[in-house]
Structure formats: structure tokens, C-alpha cells
Write an enzyme that holds these catalytic residues in place. Sequence first.
Site, PDB file in Angstrom:
ATOM      1  N   PHE A  25       0.871  -1.201  -0.253  1.00  0.00           N
ATOM      2  CA  PHE A  25      -0.159  -0.183  -0.089  1.00  0.00           C
ATOM      3  C   PHE A  25       0.807   1.370   0.238  1.00  0.00           C
ATOM      4  CE2 PHE A  25      -2.216   3.211   2.520  1.00  0.00           C
ATOM      5  CZ  PHE A  25      -3.502   3.439   1.763  1.00  0.00           C
ATOM      6  N   SER A  93       3.299  -6.860   2.651  1.00  0.00           N
ATOM      7  CA  SER A  93       2.634  -5.856   3.360  1.00  0.00           C
ATOM      8  C   SER A  93       0.939  -6.166   2.833  1.00  0.00           C
ATOM      9  CB  SER A  93       3.034  -4.433   3.379  1.00  0.00           C
ATOM     10  OG  SER A  93       2.192  -3.523   4.150  1.00  0.00           O
ATOM     11  N   MET A  94       0.318  -5.047   2.146  1.00  0.00           N
ATOM     12  CA  MET A  94      -0.810  -5.286   1.851  1.00  0.00           C
ATOM     13  C   MET A  94      -0.594  -6.220   0.461  1.00  0.00           C
ATOM     14  SD  MET A  94      -3.324  -2.516  -0.308  1.00  0.00           S
ATOM     15  CE  MET A  94      -2.333  -2.652  -1.722  1.00  0.00           C
ATOM     16  N   ASP A 194       8.679  -4.215  13.393  1.00  0.00           N
ATOM     17  CA  ASP A 194       8.132  -3.763  12.276  1.00  0.00           C
ATOM     18  C   ASP A 194       7.205  -2.518  12.906  1.00  0.00           C
ATOM     19  OD1 ASP A 194       6.057  -3.084  10.237  1.00  0.00           O
ATOM     20  OD2 ASP A 194       6.016  -5.433   9.600  1.00  0.00           O
ATOM     21  N   HIS A 224       9.792  -3.187   8.376  1.00  0.00           N
ATOM     22  CA  HIS A 224       8.755  -3.653   7.743  1.00  0.00           C
ATOM     23  C   HIS A 224       8.910  -4.014   6.255  1.00  0.00           C
ATOM     24  CE1 HIS A 224       4.427  -3.963   6.437  1.00  0.00           C
ATOM     25  NE2 HIS A 224       4.575  -2.897   5.506  1.00  0.00           N
TER      26      HIS A 224
END
Length: 255
Positions: A25, A93-94, A194, A224
Site C-alpha cells: 500500500f 504488506s498489503m 515492524d 517492515h
Amino acid sequence: MPLLPGAEPFSAPGGPVGAVLCHGFTGSPQSMRPWADHLAGAGLAVELPLLPGHGTTWQEMNLTTSDEWFAEVERALLELNRRCDEVFVMGMSMGGCLALRLAQEHPDKVAGAVVVNPSLALENPLLLAAPLLKRLLPSTAGLADDIKRPGAHEVGYDRVPTAAAATLPKLWRAVRKGMPALRAPVLAYRSPEDHVIGPQSLRILTSKAVNTTVAVRSLGDSYHVATLDNDAAAIFEGSLGFVREHSRSGEGRQR
């Protein structure tokens, strides 16, 4: 609209085994490109699409939704499926959430999934108010560059577009609801430190994906954006090993 440097989508021809890579994202393919290059160098066919609204400006992203982001990675999966005997999906992530959704929606087309610090729930306070503020506050502070390695940089937005962020819960809900439908084996990487995604997302994956196997590996020297961080090589080699382990074809094992 011109793309940010490094935000271009990437495609590589290869053998009968392919991989779709999904970026995160407000990020771009730049954060996934070293991973894509590694897999392509090993002979895999690779598709790394640019999600709608990403790689340009946060204002443009505010005109897009999670449905459109999923449609783009789904298009890449179907394209690669036409070229390959089997396809793996991978994301950060996303992008990890999108990869899992692909595996849920297309169990006959996904041989396995690799996710890095996947986002499956509302854990970041910056996104908490997005559904309420999307008409009053067009953007909030950005999420990019959570990287431990000195000098590393993620190409992404320095602002979070709130209207776009407000569409994330729909994607999260769909993925959580679809966990029992997940049949492909999963390899999950998690950075204990993270600053974007907390531990809840991984707990959801390991507890609700009851009809497949989920292997978890820790990334102790990364934040992250681990694909650009100190543990990147471990992710790249580990994902390739996962492909070799779960590939049905000799091509997936011989390299």
C-alpha cells in the site's frame, strides 16, 4: 502521469513455473524488484504489476480502491497462468494480503504463497480514522521507508491517501473470511521489529488458515520493508526454495 523512478511494472519470461509479486500500500514495484530479479534469474517467469494509483501521486491513488488493486494482480495471475504450468503468488504488506486473496479465489491456479509482513487487519493508528476523515482530510502522514539498513530507500508516497485507505477494511475482511478456503501452502516472513504492521496479522493467518500449512520464518535484522532490508537475501533464497519444494514439475526442482 509520469511514474516515480523505479516504479515501473516488471515482467520476465521464463520456464513453466511462474511467480506473481504484489507490492504494498502506497509503495511500488521498486520495493519488490530485487526479489523479482532473483526469481527471474533462477528461470521463473515473473509478473510484478504496478497497482492502480500507485507510483505517481497520492492524489491519484485517492481515486482508486482495493477492488482495483486486487483486479490488477488477478489480471497478472491469469496472464501468467496462460504461460505457465503452475504459478506461485508472493507479496509484502498489503501485497501479502492480495497474494493470499489470489490463492483463496483461484485455488486451481495458485501452487503456493509467500508473504512478507502481511497486512490482514487494522493495526496502524494512522489508518484508524481513514473511513471517518476521508472527506475532511485528504491525506495523513506516510508509511514508507521503514527500513533498518542504512541508505536503503523505498519509492512510495510520503502521504497516505485517506479515501484509498478507507477501502482497505473491505479487502481485509474478505481475506479473513476466506481463510478456510486457502489450500495452497504458505511461507510467511515476519519482522519482530515492524513499525507499520503489528503481530495481529500473522496470528490471524496462522490461526485461521486451517486447511493448509503455514511455515513462519523470523526476520531478525529487518523492519517492515524487509525486501529492501538486511534479510532480503534470506527472503529471496527462501522463497525460491519454497517454489522448488512445492513445484509439481521437474523444472521447479532442478535449478
